[in-house]
Design a protein around this motif. Structure first.
Motif: not given
Length: 180
Positions: A5-10
């Motif tokens: 997800t975007e949060e995990e990628t960040k």
């Protein structure tokens, strides 16, 4: 297996940037073959897109591992790098530390690195920066976080901790059940 997800990628990229800095783009935009990060059972894998497409035919409960495991997300959603990512970190590392032969074994047993064990260190390494640890033969043996900057290093006594231990190649033997 699913994309991050975007949060995990960040969270993942923030952690990797501590070690490789701007070289992080070389991991994602590879000229030879495109690679991607995938999440499977809370572990993040770095895998080529061609192999990832072929793995779709395997059921999730049958799939054990795919590509290189970079680390895992904890229950509190923090990311912990594994020693299996050492080859890629060493390839693109911004800051490096070389330790003397008398400091290798203590480090491989999970201890922090003292000033007396440091052979060389990259110039202008800031405090709390991710570094890759090499022996004097330029073989990567682990990674950690600097406790002091190189400017402070010169003033310290030989027993002062310079690099906090995070992972080393000795973990392949010590923690082989939990790595994969």
């Amino acid at each position: 297996m699913r994309p991050l997800t975007e949060e995990e990628t960040k969270i993942l990229f923030f952690k990797l940037a501590k070690y490789v800095g701007k070289n992080l783009t070389y991991l994602v935009d590879r000229p030879d073959e495109p690679h991607c990060f995938r999440l499977h059972k809370e572990r993040v894998y770095y895998v080529s897109e061609a192999i990832m497409r072929k793995s779709v035919n395997i059921a999730r409960n049958q799939l054990l591992s795919l590509g290189t495991c970079f680390g895992k997300f904890t229950k509190t959603r923090k990311f912990r790098l594994h020693v299996t990512a050492l080859d890629y970190l060493a390839q693109y590392a911004k800051y490096k530390v070389w330790i003397k032969p008398n400091g290798e074994m203590p480090f491989l047993y999970g201890n922090h690195i003292a000033k007396a064990h440091i052979g060389r260190i990259t110039e202008d390494t800031p405090q709390y920066q991710g570094v890759v640890i090499y022996n004097m033969a330029d073989v990567p043996i682990g990674f950690g976080m600097t406790a002091r900057s190189t400017a402070e290093l010169r003033k310290l006594d030989p027993t002062a901790v310079i690099v906090f231990h995070q992972a080393d190649v000795g973990e392949y033997l010590r923690d082989e059940n939990t790595l994969f």
